[in-house]
Write a protein that holds these residues in place. Structure first.
Motif, short mmCIF file in Angstrom:
data_model
loop_
_atom_site.label_atom_id
_atom_site.label_comp_id
_atom_site.label_asym_id
_atom_site.label_seq_id
_atom_site.Cartn_x
_atom_site.Cartn_y
_atom_site.Cartn_z
N ASP A 150 5.30 9.54 30.09
CA ASP A 150 5.24 10.44 28.94
C ASP A 150 5.78 9.76 27.69
O ASP A 150 5.22 9.89 26.60
N ARG B 167 2.24 17.88 31.54
CA ARG B 167 2.90 18.93 32.31
C ARG B 167 4.38 18.91 32.00
O ARG B 167 4.97 17.86 31.81
N LEU B 168 4.97 20.08 31.98
CA LEU B 168 6.40 20.20 31.76
C LEU B 168 7.04 20.72 33.04
O LEU B 168 6.42 21.46 33.81
N GLY C 142 1.68 21.34 29.61
CA GLY C 142 2.33 20.90 28.39
C GLY C 142 1.31 20.69 27.29
O GLY C 142 0.12 20.97 27.47
#
Lengths: 173, 173
Positions: free
Chosen positions: B102, B112-113, B146
């Motif tokens: 990231d 994606r978080l 995300g």
DNA sequence: CGCCCATGGTTCAGTCAACGAACCGAAAGA
DNA sequence: TCTTTCGGTTCGTTGACTGAACCATGGGCG
């Protein structure tokens, strides 16, 4: 892994990281770079990697900003490969994987131990120092031979140098 | 990575871990297992992996104790592949590599978080909860789309299911 | 100068794994 | 009976890794 380069349909940070780092030999180069290996011939001696593959991986890692190619001699022109800040951040990936391997794939015990040099204390599995509790950056870590270091299959200069405690990232030679 | 299996002269926990996990596709299977993918057909749909390679990787990971093959139907006999405790420990390897990707390989931002479900708080890069400060095990983590999730290249059932927040390890279907 | 060596590569033929499309077998549903 | 689903296996093609040989630059030495 000789991972192919085509995870392109997996548009995910993890897949992209694997495209770069997941290829065969690549993470072993990063490991050796943490141990202080910097020169082509030393990677070669320690890894038994085909020369063409080594040259290509060094190029790829340099282009990706994980390694930096630095001149250390002008006559003759010679370069060494050093971990960048970006490369040193991979400690947080490398260390847990070593721990995992030690726990599940090792019979005789860890081959190398990692200690917070200033506290002279072994790291916890989380990568923090057992004494001061801080998350220890690789610059402050000392590698030491562990119980599994007995059975040394190889006898190249790098392996020999690692038989005594060393600060990570410090050049071996 | 299609890593070959012959790091045998690199007798080191890290090299052994890479022999198992460093082969092409293997860590992407582990990733999907964290996301709740369990069945052959779903891995296939989400990864575009050749069927023969998928079958072999599932066998290798099962033999290594990273995945467990569990029967979920008797008529017809059907099995699903679930992360074992040993496999779940790989969260400590997986998460830092996602973070690294990231930070350094993503243009649009994290796809994606990851949040501590009980605190409803995003994880720190170290894998600890930003609110309660604990190191969060994968069972307590929620995956959420995300900012980078906009550009979804694919449209299989797994990708669709992951467009809504999910608890890790919970079966997607 | 002539020779040899160290370093850091490149080239190339052979091999082995990944790819991908086709096929297969058991069971359920229509 | 015919079709579909699931979880594979088979197999010919492609492409990457392997390993040995070769090469280029620049000392060092007699």
């Amino acid at each position: 892994m000789a991972l192919g380069k085509n995870y392109e349909r997996q548009d995910c940070s993890f897949a992209r990281a694997l495209e770069l780092l997941g290829e065969r030999w690549t993470l072993l180069l990063v490991r050796d770079a943490f141990y202080g290996v910097r020169r082509y011939a030393d990677f070669l001696a320690h890894l038994d990697i085909p020369r063409a593959v080594l040259a290509e991986r060094l190029r790829t890692l340099t282009e990706a900003g994980v390694l930096a190619r630095q001149r250390y001699s002008d006559n003759p022109p010679r370069h060494e490969y050093v971990l960048t800040a970006r490369g040193r951040e991979l400690w947080s990936v490398f260390f847990p994987l070593v721990q995992w391997g030690d726990r599940h794939l090792s019979t005789i015990g860890p081959r190398r131990l990692f200690a917070h040099a200033t506290c002279d204390t072994l790291l916890e599995p989380t990568g923090t120092c057992g004494r001061c509790g801080r998350l220890v950056p690789p610059e402050e870590i000392e590698v030491r031979p562990g119980p599994g270091a007995q059975s040394d299959l190889r006898d190249d200069p790098v392996t020999q140098a690692l038989r005594t405690p060393r600060r990570l990232l410090e050049p071996l030679f």
